[in-house]
Design an enzyme around this catalytic site. Structure first.
Site, PDB file in Angstrom:
ATOM      1  N   ARG A  58     -73.060  -9.464  32.083  1.00 23.62           N
ATOM      2  CA  ARG A  58     -72.064  -8.504  31.580  1.00 23.62           C
ATOM      3  C   ARG A  58     -70.880  -8.437  32.543  1.00 23.62           C
ATOM      4  NH1 ARG A  58     -72.867  -3.508  32.577  1.00 23.62           N
ATOM      5  NH2 ARG A  58     -75.058  -3.430  31.968  1.00 23.62           N
ATOM      6  N   LYS A  88     -58.236 -16.218  15.889  1.00 23.47           N
ATOM      7  CA  LYS A  88     -57.181 -16.790  15.060  1.00 23.47           C
ATOM      8  C   LYS A  88     -56.742 -18.152  15.626  1.00 23.47           C
ATOM      9  CE  LYS A  88     -57.827 -12.790  13.199  1.00 23.47           C
ATOM     10  NZ  LYS A  88     -56.999 -11.628  13.432  1.00 23.47           N
ATOM     11  N   ASP A  90     -49.491  -7.835  21.701  1.00 22.52           N
ATOM     12  CA  ASP A  90     -50.508  -8.576  20.960  1.00 22.52           C
ATOM     13  C   ASP A  90     -49.852  -9.893  20.543  1.00 22.52           C
ATOM     14  OD1 ASP A  90     -52.138  -9.707  18.998  1.00 22.52           O
ATOM     15  OD2 ASP A  90     -52.779  -7.777  18.189  1.00 22.52           O
ATOM     16  N   TYR A 143     -51.187  -4.668  13.179  1.00 30.19           N
ATOM     17  CA  TYR A 143     -52.466  -5.103  12.623  1.00 30.19           C
ATOM     18  C   TYR A 143     -53.249  -3.855  12.200  1.00 30.19           C
ATOM     19  CZ  TYR A 143     -57.123  -7.017  12.253  1.00 30.19           C
ATOM     20  OH  TYR A 143     -58.361  -7.358  11.796  1.00 30.19           O
TER      21      TYR A 143
END
Ligand SMILES: *Cc1c(COP(=O)(O)O)cnc(C)c1O
Length: 380
Positions: free
Chosen positions: A46, A195, A170, A98
């Site tokens: 982690r 994407k 972004d 978005y």
């Protein structure tokens, strides 16, 4: 080295022991301590995993930052970055954002006392007007999703600096191949690597980069505390996809310009939004900050029935959510990606029931246009 070369070499020279050209996948959750009080640098996945570290270094390099972070989705990346905010802080964000980012701010962070204003960030003055004493950050997408509006990253970074605000960009639509927001003055850049970066519609991933050590330390703390990290297999898949980013982007933007130009001539199409078109209002600013127009475009058709017709008739082009993969796709934002945005706001921004968004793929341009042509025909 040119960006194309750095991209092609993603993950190489990362395993000196064997010289493996493809980076090794470390499916290890934990690591043996060499001795008491000693560490190999890896204690628990982690916190850090060797495969993930390779991806994080590579994206930091591509974005011109110093610290990269990877997450189990683009939204996990967004959530991690927004977790830098405290109760009573104020966020200024693009009004054409978005849908998932809008939803997490409105339905999650607002519950924890974060306030947000949505402004047209293509109008820098509108950002200045929205600044309050509690404002802490500006969050933009450029081009916006789905209206393809352009915000001036340099100018906004200037305002952010003057008011001590974080500028978060972004960069999912442009990728570091076409646009590097940190070099233009942004503090943090983030991606849905689902994407263009991964590019094959086979992995969900999020990436964050900064060049500021203090921010990096805070982001690393949140990443480790929340634990929405990207698994080693998905880190590898993301890098495997990234290696062809430059080639894919070149082909996708060449195809996108051809599709956008063709759509402007179609009698059942009302408007086309693509920064590469001469009449696009943001074209000049976009060219000052990017070296490509990207593979995304939106267009409106003459009626709501035509929307349904197009979505039902497209044969090669895929009717699906998401973008940035090899395959051409059409999305209906009002019902899909932007369904969580209240209708009044959506309509005001132009996300009407006749708007379609297209992610142009790498297929032969003649096949893409032929498919759109038969789908847009006058049969209704
Ligand atoms: C898809 C997308 C996101 C969210 O990413 P996921 O990987 O789907 O969680 C965020 N921003 C933009 C611009 C996107 O297109």
């Amino acid at each position: 080295m040119r960006q194309e070369s750095t991209i092609a070499q993603v993950g190489t020279r990362t395993d000196p022991q064997t010289g493996a050209v493809s980076p090794p996948i470390y499916h290890a959750a934990t690591y043996q301590h060499p001795g008491f009080g000693q560490s190999t640098g890896y204690d628990y996945t982690r916190t850090a995993n060797p495969t993930r570290v390779i991806l994080e270094r590579e994206i930091a390099k591509l974005e011109g930052g110093t610290h990269g972070f990877s997450f189990s989705s683009g939204m996990a990346a967004v959530a991690n970055v927004l977790s830098l905010l405290n109760q009573n802080d104020h966020l200024i964000a693009s009004d054409d954002l978005y849908g998932g980012t809008y939803r997490i701010v409105e339905q999650l962070f607002r519950r924890f006392g974060v306030d947000a204003s949505y402004v047209d960030t293509s109008d820098t003055q509108a950002i200045s007007n929205a600044i309050r004493p509690e404002s802490k950050a500006i969050f933009i997408e450029t081009p916006t999703n789905p209206m393809m509006k352009i915000s001036d990253i340099r100018e906004i970074a200037q305002i952010a600096r003057e008011h001590n605000l974080l500028l978060i960009v972004d960069n999912t639509f442009m990728t570091p191949y076409c646009q590097q927001p940190l070099a233009l003055g942004a503090d943090i850049v983030l991606h849905s690597a689902t994407k263009y970066l991964s590019g094959h519609n086979d992995v969900l991933a999020g990436l964050v980069v900064t060049g500021k050590p203090d921010l990096a330390e805070r982001i690393a703390f949140i990443q480790n505390s929340v634990g929405a990290v990207l698994g080693p297999q998905d880190c590898w898949l993301t890098m495997r996809g990234m290696k062809t980013l430059a080639l894919r982007m070149e082909r996708q933007q060449e195809n996108a310009l051809a599709v956008a130009t063709w759509l402007t001539t179609h009698k059942n199409v009302r408007a086309v939004y693509y920064p590469g078109l001469a009449e696009h209002t943001g074209r000049f600013v976009h060219q000052q900050q990017s070296n490509g127009f990207g593979g995304m475009l939106s267009f409106t058709v003459d009626s709501e029935q035509r929307v349904i017709q197009v979505l039902e008739k497209i044969a090669m082009v895929i009717f699906a959510e998401s973008l940035g993969g090899l395959e051409s796709m059409i999305t209906f934002p009002a019902r899909q990606t932007h369904a969580d945005i209240p209708i009044e706001i959506r309509e005001r921004q132009g996300i009407t029931n006749t708007l379609l968004r297209m992610s142009v793929g790498i297929e032969h341009i003649d096949d893409i246009i032929a498919d759109l042509d038969q789908a847009l025909c006058d049969s209704i």
